[in-house]
Design an enzyme around this catalytic site. Structure first.
Site, PDB file in Angstrom:
ATOM      1  N   GLU A  62      67.957  -2.742   8.633  1.00 23.71           N
ATOM      2  CA  GLU A  62      68.719  -2.156   7.503  1.00 23.71           C
ATOM      3  C   GLU A  62      67.782  -1.648   6.412  1.00 23.71           C
ATOM      4  OE1 GLU A  62      71.561  -1.079   7.394  1.00 23.71           O
ATOM      5  OE2 GLU A  62      72.084  -1.998   9.299  1.00 23.71           O
TER       6      GLU A  62
HETATM    7  C1  LIG Z   1      66.357  -6.677  16.319  1.00 24.99           C
HETATM    8  C2  LIG Z   1      66.488  -5.315  15.686  1.00 24.99           C
HETATM    9  C3  LIG Z   1      67.742  -4.760  15.504  1.00 24.99           C
HETATM   10  C4  LIG Z   1      67.868  -3.477  14.962  1.00 24.99           C
HETATM   11  N1  LIG Z   1      69.112  -2.902  14.856  1.00 24.99           N
HETATM   12  C5  LIG Z   1      69.201  -1.586  14.536  1.00 24.99           C
HETATM   13  C6  LIG Z   1      70.451  -0.899  14.621  1.00 24.99           C
HETATM   14  O1  LIG Z   1      71.486  -1.471  14.965  1.00 24.99           O
HETATM   15  N2  LIG Z   1      70.480   0.426  14.350  1.00 24.99           N
HETATM   16  C7  LIG Z   1      69.359   1.120  13.987  1.00 24.99           C
HETATM   17  O2  LIG Z   1      69.445   2.326  13.764  1.00 24.99           O
HETATM   18  N3  LIG Z   1      68.163   0.493  13.884  1.00 24.99           N
HETATM   19  C8  LIG Z   1      68.059  -0.828  14.151  1.00 24.99           C
HETATM   20  N4  LIG Z   1      66.849  -1.465  14.074  1.00 24.99           N
HETATM   21  C9  LIG Z   1      65.682  -0.722  13.634  1.00 24.99           C
HETATM   22  C10 LIG Z   1      65.226  -1.129  12.245  1.00 24.99           C
HETATM   23  O3  LIG Z   1      66.154  -0.686  11.281  1.00 24.99           O
HETATM   24  C11 LIG Z   1      63.809  -0.567  12.045  1.00 24.99           C
HETATM   25  O4  LIG Z   1      62.955  -1.339  12.869  1.00 24.99           O
HETATM   26  C12 LIG Z   1      63.364  -0.593  10.606  1.00 24.99           C
HETATM   27  O5  LIG Z   1      64.110   0.310   9.834  1.00 24.99           O
HETATM   28  C13 LIG Z   1      61.874  -0.242  10.457  1.00 24.99           C
HETATM   29  O6  LIG Z   1      61.524   0.885  11.181  1.00 24.99           O
HETATM   30  P1  LIG Z   1      60.266   0.808  12.156  1.00 24.99           P
HETATM   31  O7  LIG Z   1      60.449  -0.356  13.049  1.00 24.99           O
HETATM   32  O8  LIG Z   1      60.064   2.135  12.801  1.00 24.99           O
HETATM   33  O9  LIG Z   1      59.041   0.493  11.218  1.00 24.99           O
HETATM   34  P2  LIG Z   1      58.168   1.582  10.417  1.00 24.99           P
HETATM   35  O10 LIG Z   1      59.056   2.550   9.747  1.00 24.99           O
HETATM   36  O11 LIG Z   1      57.115   2.090  11.314  1.00 24.99           O
HETATM   37  O12 LIG Z   1      57.510   0.665   9.297  1.00 24.99           O
HETATM   38  C14 LIG Z   1      56.343  -0.138   9.536  1.00 24.99           C
HETATM   39  C15 LIG Z   1      55.902  -0.713   8.191  1.00 24.99           C
HETATM   40  O13 LIG Z   1      55.557   0.365   7.300  1.00 24.99           O
HETATM   41  C16 LIG Z   1      56.331   0.283   6.100  1.00 24.99           C
HETATM   42  N5  LIG Z   1      56.685   1.639   5.671  1.00 24.99           N
HETATM   43  C17 LIG Z   1      57.082   2.683   6.428  1.00 24.99           C
HETATM   44  N6  LIG Z   1      57.335   3.742   5.655  1.00 24.99           N
HETATM   45  C18 LIG Z   1      57.121   3.385   4.374  1.00 24.99           C
HETATM   46  C19 LIG Z   1      57.224   4.036   3.114  1.00 24.99           C
HETATM   47  N7  LIG Z   1      57.655   5.280   3.005  1.00 24.99           N
HETATM   48  N8  LIG Z   1      56.926   3.327   2.002  1.00 24.99           N
HETATM   49  C20 LIG Z   1      56.526   2.049   2.075  1.00 24.99           C
HETATM   50  N9  LIG Z   1      56.405   1.386   3.245  1.00 24.99           N
HETATM   51  C21 LIG Z   1      56.703   2.039   4.375  1.00 24.99           C
HETATM   52  C22 LIG Z   1      57.561  -0.540   6.458  1.00 24.99           C
HETATM   53  O14 LIG Z   1      58.091  -1.202   5.332  1.00 24.99           O
HETATM   54  C23 LIG Z   1      56.996  -1.515   7.487  1.00 24.99           C
HETATM   55  O15 LIG Z   1      56.407  -2.606   6.834  1.00 24.99           O
HETATM   56  C24 LIG Z   1      66.712  -2.766  14.569  1.00 24.99           C
HETATM   57  C25 LIG Z   1      65.444  -3.336  14.741  1.00 24.99           C
HETATM   58  C26 LIG Z   1      65.321  -4.575  15.307  1.00 24.99           C
HETATM   59  C27 LIG Z   1      63.937  -5.152  15.538  1.00 24.99           C
END
Ligand SMILES: Cc1cc2nc3c(=O)[nH]c(=O)nc-3n(C[C@H](O)[C@H](O)[C@H](O)COP(=O)(O)OP(=O)(O)OC[C@H]3O[C@@H](n4cnc5c(N)ncnc54)[C@H](O)[C@@H]3O)c2cc1C
Length: 592
Positions: A439
Site C-alpha cells: 500500500e
Molecule cells: C505480500 C505482498 C502483497 C502485495 N499486494 C499487492 C496488491 O495486492 N496489489 C498491488 O498492486 N501490489 C501489491 N504489492 C506490491 C507492493 O505494493 C509493492 O511491493 C510496494 O509498493 C513497493 O514496490 P516495490 O516492491 O517495487 O519496491 P520499490 O518501488 O522498488 O522500492 C524499493 C525501495 O525504494 C524506496 N523508494 C522507491 N521509490 C522511492 C521514492 N520515489 N522516494 C523514496 N523512496 C523510494 C521504497 O520506499 C523502498 O524502500 C504487494 C507486495 C507484497 C510483497
C-alpha cells in the site's frame, strides 16, 4: 494463537479519543446509539477471537498451495469466510443502497483492527474488497455499480487491487499493462501484474480485479493511467456466471509471512485480451485508485495496530507466567515472574503505549473520514477531508512501523521461546513485516506527507492539526494532576517541535525539495509521536472527567510522554539538520 479483543480499550478510544460519542450525540449517524456500538464491537470481538484467530496458525503452516492455476486456501478458511460474510461484516460501512449497513467508518476501523489481530492473512482479502467497493461506488458508472456492487458488498465476490508490475512498484506511472478500446464498448487488457493479494483463491466463485492499465494513446506517467474492472468470470445477461475471462494466476509467491494470503503473479491476455470495463474517465485512473488506496492505507495502519495488540497480549500473558531470577529485596526461593523485572516492564509498557497511540491515530483518521462524508456544513466537510488526508500517511506508516517494533519486542519478552515458531510470537513478527511495505512503502508515505499533505490548504490543514494538539496540552496543564508527571511539558515540547519542523519543511519544498525529502521519514515519526502522545492524553483526561479508574490510562500516557514524546526534539533536529549529511554522503555509500 489466542486473541481476546480489548473491547474496553477499543470502545473508549472510539468514543472519547476519536470522538464517536459526541458525533453520535450531534446526530451524525442518525439513530445509532452507544449501546449499538457496544453490541457491534462485542460481536466482532467474539467472531475475531473464537472463529478467525484459531485459523491463523493453520494458515501459516498450510499456506496457499497452487496447482493448475488454482489456489487452495487453508483448511477451515472457506467456512470461516462464509460465516464472516453472512454476519454482514464485509458491508458494515458500505452504502445501504447496495446492501451495506452504512455504519460509521470509525466502527469499521475498530472491527478491521480486530480481524487483523486475529489473522492478518485472513483479513487481507476482505480489506481490499472493502477498498474496491469504495472506488466503484465513488467512480463507477451506474451500470457497473448495478452489476457488481451488491455482490462485492455482501462478500459473495471478492475484489483485488492491481497496480504493481516488475518495473512499476513505488513508481506506478511506469506501468505497461495495456488496454485497447474494443468495438463492444469494453476494453481488452494485456500484461502482467505481480504481488497481487488474493489474485486467485477458492473463497468466492468470482473475483473482481481492479486493474490499472494504459491506453495506446495515453500520455506518459500517472496522467495516462486508467482503471478497469476485470472479472475472473464474465457475466451472462441474467447476471449468472458466464465464460472465463482471459486472466489467470501464473504463480503464487513464497514469502516471509502472511502465508495464508495468496500473493499472485497475474497474466492478462493470453488469448487476445481480458475484457475490462472502464471505471471513471479514460486516463483518470489514478483518482479512482487513490480512493481505493486511501481506504486501504488506513486499513493497513489498522493491520499494524491489530498485530501490535495481539503481540502485546501474548507477551503480557507470558511475562506473568514465566519465572526467572529475583528482584531486589526478594527472599531466596521461588523465582520472580519476569514481569517483575524493570526491563521487562519497560518492554511491555513500550508495547502497550505504542499500540494505544497508533490505535488513537487510526481511529481519529477514520472519524475524520466520517465527518468528511456526513457533516452538514460544506466547510466542516472540507476541513475533515483535509484532516483525513493529512493523517492517512501517518496512520499507515506510524502504525505499521510500531507494529514491527512491538512484534520484535514480543519475541524479546519471550526470550529464546520467542524465536521458536510454536509460541506464535515469531509468526506475528513475520506477518507484521509486510505492512510497512505494501500500500505504498512507509518511505513513500513520508514523501506523501511532506510533499502533498503539508501544503494542503496552503498549510492550514497541518496548522489546524497542531492547534488541536495544543488545545489538548492546555487541558492537561489545567488538570494539574501530579500523576501525569512531566507529561504536559513533554507533550508541549513535542508539539512545538512538530510545528517548527513543519514550517522548516514547507519553506523548503519549492527551492530545496531534496533537503525536505531527506528528513521526511524522521518527520513522519515526529508527527506520529506528537499526535499519538496528545491523543493518549485526551483519552486519559476523558477517563478522569468520567470519574472512572484512570490509573491505567494515566500510566500509559505518562510512559509515552516521558519515553517517546521526549524524542521529538531530537527528531526535529534530524529533520532540519540531516539534509547535508544524507545528500552529501556518496563516499559512505560507495564503499562496497
Ligand atoms: C505480500 C505482498 C502483497 C502485495 N499486494 C499487492 C496488491 O495486492 N496489489 C498491488 O498492486 N501490489 C501489491 N504489492 C506490491 C507492493 O505494493 C509493492 O511491493 C510496494 O509498493 C513497493 O514496490 P516495490 O516492491 O517495487 O519496491 P520499490 O518501488 O522498488 O522500492 C524499493 C525501495 O525504494 C524506496 N523508494 C522507491 N521509490 C522511492 C521514492 N520515489 N522516494 C523514496 N523512496 C523510494 C521504497 O520506499 C523502498 O524502500 C504487494 C507486495 C507484497 C510483497
Amino acid at each position: 494463537m489466542t486473541y481476546r479483543a480489548p473491547l474496553a480499550d477499543i470502545g473508549f478510544a472510539l468514543k472519547y479519543g476519536a470522538g464517536l460519542k459526541p458525533a453520535i450525540e450531534q446526530g451524525l449517524f442518525g439513530e445509532l446509539t452507544l449501546d449499538d456500538v457496544d453490541a457491534i464491537l462485542a460481536e466482532a470481538g467474539r467472531f475475531a477471537g473464537e472463529i478467525i484467530a484459531p485459523l491463523n496458525r493453520v494458515g501459516d503452516t498450510y499456506g496457499t498451495p497452487f496447482k493448475d492455476g488454482a489456489v487452495t486456501t487453508p483448511p477451515g478458511w472457506k467456512e470461516a469466510y462464509q460465516a464472516w460474510r453472512s454476519g454482514g461484516w464485509n458491508g458494515l460501512a458500505a452504502p445501504s443502497a447496495w446492501g451495506g449497513q452504512a455504519l460509521p467508518q470509525t466502527i469499521n476501523a475498530a472491527c478491521t483492527e480486530m480481524w487483523h489481530s486475529a489473522s492478518v492473512a485472513f483479513a487481507d482479502g476482505p480489506m481490499l474488497t472493502m477498498a474496491a467497493i469504495d472506488a466503484l461506488e465513488a467512480h463507477g458508472s451506474d451500470a457497473l455499480k448495478r452489476t457488481y456492487l451488491e455482490k462485492l458488498v455482501s462478500g459473495e465476490w471478492m475484489g483485488t487491487m492491481q497496480l504493481t508490475e516488475p518495473q512499476a512498484g513505488s513508481d506506478v506511472g511506469a506501468l505497461r499493462t495495456r488496454a485497447e478500446r474494443a468495438a463492444d464498448g469494453a476494453y481488452r487488457i494485456t500484461g502482467q501484474k505481480i504481488f497481487i493479494t488474493y489474485g486467485e483463491h477458492d473463497l468466492t466463485d468470482n473475483i473482481i480485479h481492479f486493474v490499472l492499465a494504459r491506453l495506446p494513446d495515453a500520455p506518459p506517467g500517472t496522467r495516462g493511467i486508467s482503471l478497469f474492472l476485470v472479472p475472473k468470470f464474465l457475466l451472462n445477461a441474467d447476471g449468472s456466471l458466464g465464460a472465463r475471462n482471459d486472466v489467470r494466476a501464473h504463480s503464487v509467491e513464497h514469502k516471509l509471512g502472511i502465508h495464508g494470503s495468496p500473493t499472485c503473479t497475474m497474466i492478462f491476455g493470453d488469448s487476445g485480451g481480458a475484457t475490462g470495463f472502464l471505471i471513471g474517465e479514460e486516463n483518470g485512473g489514478m483518482a479512482a485508485m487513490f480512493t481505493m488506496m486511501n481506504r486501504a492505507r488506513l486499513a493497513v495502519g489498522l493491520q499494524g495496530v491489530g498485530v501490535a495488540e495481539c503481540a502485546t497480549q501474548q507477551a503480557l500473558a507470558y511475562a506473568r507466567e514465566r519465572r526467572q531470577g529475583r528482584t531486589a529485596g526478594m527472599k531466596p526461593g521461588e523465582p520472580a515472574p519476569i514481569i517483575a523485572h524493570p526491563d521487562v516492564r519497560r518492554m511491555l509498557l513500550t508495547m502497550r503505549a505504542l499500540t494505544q497511540a497508533a490505535r488513537a491515530i487510526c481511529y481519529t483518521t477514520a472519524m475524520a473520514l466520517d465527518r468528511a462524508e456526513r457533516s452538514a456544513e460544506t466547510g466542516a466537510r472540507q476541513a475533515a477531508y483535509h484532516q483525513a488526508s493529512l493523517l492517512t500517511p501517518v496512520a499507515k506508516a506510524f502504525s505499521t512501523d510500531i507494529a514491527n517494533e512491538v512484534a520484535s519486542l514480543g519475541i524479546q519478552v519471550h526470550g529464546g521461546m520467542g524465536y521458536i515458531e510454536e509460541t506464535g510470537a515469531a509468526q506475528l513478527f513475520r506477518d507484521a513485516r509486510i505492512a510497512a511495505i505494501y500500500e505504498g512503502t512507509n518511505g513513500i508515505q513520508a514523501v506523501d506527507l511532506v510533499t502533498r499533505k503539508l501544503p494542503l490548504a496552503d498549510g492550514a490543514a497541518v496548522a489546524a492539526h497542531c492547534d488541536q494538539l495544543r488545545g489538548i496540552v492546555r487541558e492537561l496543564d489545567a488538570s494539574n494532576d501530579p500523576a501525569f508527571g512531566w507529561t504536559s511539558v513533554r507533550l508541549a515540547d513535542a508539539v512545538e517541535s512538530l510545528s517548527r519542523a513543519t514550517s522548516w519543511l514547507l519553506a523548503r519544498l519549492d527551492q530545496e525539495p531534496d533537503a525536505a525529502l531527506a528528513g521526511a521519514t524522521p518527520y513522519l515519526r515526529l508527527f506520529g509521536l506528537a499526535t499519538g502522545g496528545c491523543l493518549l492524553a485526551k483519552e486519559a483526561l476523558a477517563t478522569m472527567r468520567l470519574g472512572g479508574d484512570a490509573a491505567a490510562r494515566l500510566a500509559v500516557t505518562r510512559f509515552f510522554a516521558e519515553n517517546f514524546a521526549v524524542q521529538a526534539g531530537g527528531l526535529e533536529r534530524t529533520v532540519v539538520e540531516c539534509a547535508q549529511g544524507v545528500l552529501g554522503a556518496d563516499a559512505a555509500l560507495s564503499v562496497p
